[in-house]
Design an enzyme around this catalytic site. Sequence first.
Site, PDB file in Angstrom:
ATOM      1  N   GLU A 128      43.123  53.118  45.209  1.00 13.99           N
ATOM      2  CA  GLU A 128      42.451  54.081  44.322  1.00 13.99           C
ATOM      3  C   GLU A 128      41.182  54.633  44.968  1.00 13.99           C
ATOM      4  OE1 GLU A 128      41.831  52.472  40.409  1.00 13.99           O
ATOM      5  OE2 GLU A 128      43.916  51.861  40.242  1.00 13.99           O
ATOM      6  N   HIS A 155      43.680  55.688  36.136  1.00 16.59           N
ATOM      7  CA  HIS A 155      43.057  54.419  35.728  1.00 16.59           C
ATOM      8  C   HIS A 155      42.238  54.605  34.444  1.00 16.59           C
ATOM      9  CE1 HIS A 155      41.516  50.297  37.307  1.00 16.59           C
ATOM     10  NE2 HIS A 155      41.507  50.331  35.971  1.00 16.59           N
ATOM     11  N   ARG A 158      46.979  46.219  37.964  1.00 15.51           N
ATOM     12  CA  ARG A 158      46.341  46.583  39.218  1.00 15.51           C
ATOM     13  C   ARG A 158      47.415  47.056  40.194  1.00 15.51           C
ATOM     14  NH1 ARG A 158      42.272  46.834  36.820  1.00 15.51           N
ATOM     15  NH2 ARG A 158      40.309  45.725  37.196  1.00 15.51           N
TER      16      ARG A 158
HETATM   17  N1  LIG Z   1      44.157  49.786  33.366  1.00 15.50           N
HETATM   18  C1  LIG Z   1      43.011  49.357  32.869  1.00 15.50           C
HETATM   19  O1  LIG Z   1      42.118  50.152  32.579  1.00 15.50           O
HETATM   20  C2  LIG Z   1      42.798  47.915  32.650  1.00 15.50           C
HETATM   21  C3  LIG Z   1      43.442  46.968  33.404  1.00 15.50           C
HETATM   22  N2  LIG Z   1      43.240  45.633  33.183  1.00 15.50           N
HETATM   23  C4  LIG Z   1      43.962  44.655  33.991  1.00 15.50           C
HETATM   24  O2  LIG Z   1      44.756  43.857  33.127  1.00 15.50           O
HETATM   25  C5  LIG Z   1      44.713  42.521  33.593  1.00 15.50           C
HETATM   26  C6  LIG Z   1      45.088  41.564  32.483  1.00 15.50           C
HETATM   27  O3  LIG Z   1      44.091  41.518  31.482  1.00 15.50           O
HETATM   28  P1  LIG Z   1      44.161  40.454  30.281  1.00 15.50           P
HETATM   29  O4  LIG Z   1      45.456  40.546  29.590  1.00 15.50           O
HETATM   30  O5  LIG Z   1      42.923  40.601  29.508  1.00 15.50           O
HETATM   31  O6  LIG Z   1      44.126  39.086  31.109  1.00 15.50           O
HETATM   32  P2  LIG Z   1      44.586  37.642  30.635  1.00 15.50           P
HETATM   33  O7  LIG Z   1      43.907  36.689  31.531  1.00 15.50           O
HETATM   34  O8  LIG Z   1      44.417  37.501  29.158  1.00 15.50           O
HETATM   35  O9  LIG Z   1      46.166  37.634  30.933  1.00 15.50           O
HETATM   36  C7  LIG Z   1      46.715  37.580  32.210  1.00 15.50           C
HETATM   37  C8  LIG Z   1      47.970  36.734  32.150  1.00 15.50           C
HETATM   38  O10 LIG Z   1      48.628  36.779  33.414  1.00 15.50           O
HETATM   39  C9  LIG Z   1      49.122  35.485  33.684  1.00 15.50           C
HETATM   40  N3  LIG Z   1      49.371  35.332  35.118  1.00 15.50           N
HETATM   41  C10 LIG Z   1      48.481  35.091  36.113  1.00 15.50           C
HETATM   42  N4  LIG Z   1      49.130  35.007  37.288  1.00 15.50           N
HETATM   43  C11 LIG Z   1      50.446  35.209  37.020  1.00 15.50           C
HETATM   44  C12 LIG Z   1      51.612  35.236  37.823  1.00 15.50           C
HETATM   45  N5  LIG Z   1      51.567  35.015  39.136  1.00 15.50           N
HETATM   46  N6  LIG Z   1      52.788  35.476  37.219  1.00 15.50           N
HETATM   47  C13 LIG Z   1      52.859  35.659  35.891  1.00 15.50           C
HETATM   48  N7  LIG Z   1      51.786  35.631  35.080  1.00 15.50           N
HETATM   49  C14 LIG Z   1      50.591  35.418  35.647  1.00 15.50           C
HETATM   50  C15 LIG Z   1      48.076  34.535  33.136  1.00 15.50           C
HETATM   51  O11 LIG Z   1      48.609  33.244  32.922  1.00 15.50           O
HETATM   52  C16 LIG Z   1      47.698  35.251  31.846  1.00 15.50           C
HETATM   53  O12 LIG Z   1      48.523  34.839  30.775  1.00 15.50           O
HETATM   54  C17 LIG Z   1      43.281  42.385  34.143  1.00 15.50           C
HETATM   55  O13 LIG Z   1      43.192  41.347  35.086  1.00 15.50           O
HETATM   56  C18 LIG Z   1      43.031  43.740  34.754  1.00 15.50           C
HETATM   57  O14 LIG Z   1      43.401  43.729  36.111  1.00 15.50           O
HETATM   58  C19 LIG Z   1      42.395  45.207  32.196  1.00 15.50           C
HETATM   59  C20 LIG Z   1      41.751  46.107  31.405  1.00 15.50           C
HETATM   60  C21 LIG Z   1      41.862  47.541  31.587  1.00 15.50           C
HETATM   61  O1  LIG Z   2      38.326  46.325  33.043  1.00 18.27           O
HETATM   62  C1  LIG Z   2      39.197  46.489  33.906  1.00 18.27           C
HETATM   63  O2  LIG Z   2      39.785  45.553  34.467  1.00 18.27           O
HETATM   64  C2  LIG Z   2      39.571  47.860  34.286  1.00 18.27           C
HETATM   65  O3  LIG Z   2      40.510  48.063  34.985  1.00 18.27           O
HETATM   66  C3  LIG Z   2      38.780  48.992  33.785  1.00 18.27           C
HETATM   67  O4  LIG Z   2      38.513  48.905  32.463  1.00 18.27           O
END
Ligand SMILES: NC(=O)C1=CN([C@@H]2O[C@H](COP(=O)(O)OP(=O)(O)OC[C@H]3O[C@@H](n4cnc5c(N)ncnc54)[C@H](O)[C@@H]3O)[C@@H](O)[C@H]2O)C=CC1
Ligand SMILES: O=C(O)C(=O)CO
Length: 328
Positions: free
Chosen positions: A272, A290, A243
């Site tokens: 965004e 994105h 993000r």
């Molecule tokens: N660009 C895109 O289209 C997409 C972006 N995303 C973003 O990716 C993020 C992560 O997704 P996942 O890996 O599925 O989530 P997840 O929950 O599996 O992993 C997130 C990790 O970050 C860690 N974390 C939380 N706060 C932290 C901090 N202050 N310092 C260090 N580590 C910390 C958590 O402990 C966890 O291990 C989502 O929250 C979303 O914002 C997700 C999907 C698509």
């Molecule tokens: O799922 C999310 O968090 C995205 O950023 C878009 O897929």
Amino acid sequence: MPRKKPVVFVTRKLPDVVETRMRELFDTRLSADDRPLSQAELVAAVREVDVLVPTVTDRLDAGVLSQAGPNLKLIANFGNGVDNIDVETATNRGIAVTNTPGVLTEDTADMTMALILAVPRRIAEGIKVMEGGDWAGWSPTWMLGRRIWGKRLGIIGMGRIGQAVARRALAFGMSIHYHNRRRLPGEVEDRLEATWWESLDQMLARMDVVSVHCPHTPGTYHLLSARRLRLMKKDAYLVNTARGEIVDENTLARMLEAGELAGAGLDVFEQEPAVNPKLVKSDRVVLLPHMGSATIEGRIDMGEKVIINIKTFMDGHRPPDRVLPSML
Ligand SMILES: NC(=O)C1=CN([C@@H]2O[C@H](COP(=O)(O)OP(=O)(O)OC[C@H]3O[C@@H](n4cnc5c(N)ncnc54)[C@H](O)[C@@H]3O)[C@@H](O)[C@H]2O)C=CC1
Ligand SMILES: O=C(O)C(=O)CO
């Protein structure tokens, strides 16, 4: 007598197959034109419906949620990140929140790896040269980027996507380092050959590439502050597919302009769809709109997750992807 179908309001156009299934199962109101809703339109929706299906472009803040009608019981986000929703306020008002984790992990990790390769190897610049018809032929000292193999990758947030990126980067010969809220179990660290850094500051100062994969929460807003960005090596690269709000984008843009960082690959931005003009102009960056999870398969899988969450909830069970404030 058959039970009344729940009224489900979907804010954006979803894949046809998802919309068709939603129409079969629910009293589904689809978006008439595919654009982000205004806050007033969101208020009108939450007053009326049983279930809202928003996306990352809809901001369900306390102001909107405070006007929710008595029927609104579920916000089934079409997306993994839930920073567009005030989960605490929703929960306090008895509105459950779900998301779509897991199904976009590999796609987002692929796009991250693409950026990790594209920025140091100057792929976007090479494409521009070819498109401009400006190629004068091979030269030993022209268009030199930096080698990927053997470099240190620092992952911030070693969850699903962070680990999927680590697997890819390992195959490209990078050494894997990570900072996470919690240290991973030993067998996972061993499998990923990953080194844990308790101190984010210390990790930042030693990495060649830093990739951001933690969620955006009040605690991670500007986690990469001006002070922390300045800890990075001058020849390091930053990649962010998590993000925009996690990185101080203005400072990043200034540092890239001043040559205080080698480059950045960004899929997400603080405001965004607006993007800092300095970033747009910079040769040191690769910018994507994105599109980390943007595959046909991924979007259909996300839709299926939304449907399962709604159906399970409406059948009186705990939906599989319930998000609680304590999880953030
Ligand atoms: N660009 C895109 O289209 C997409 C972006 N995303 C973003 O990716 C993020 C992560 O997704 P996942 O890996 O599925 O989530 P997840 O929950 O599996 O992993 C997130 C990790 O970050 C860690 N974390 C939380 N706060 C932290 C901090 N202050 N310092 C260090 N580590 C910390 C958590 O402990 C966890 O291990 C989502 O929250 C979303 O914002 C997700 C999907 C698509
Ligand atoms: O799922 C999310 O968090 C995205 O950023 C878009 O897929």
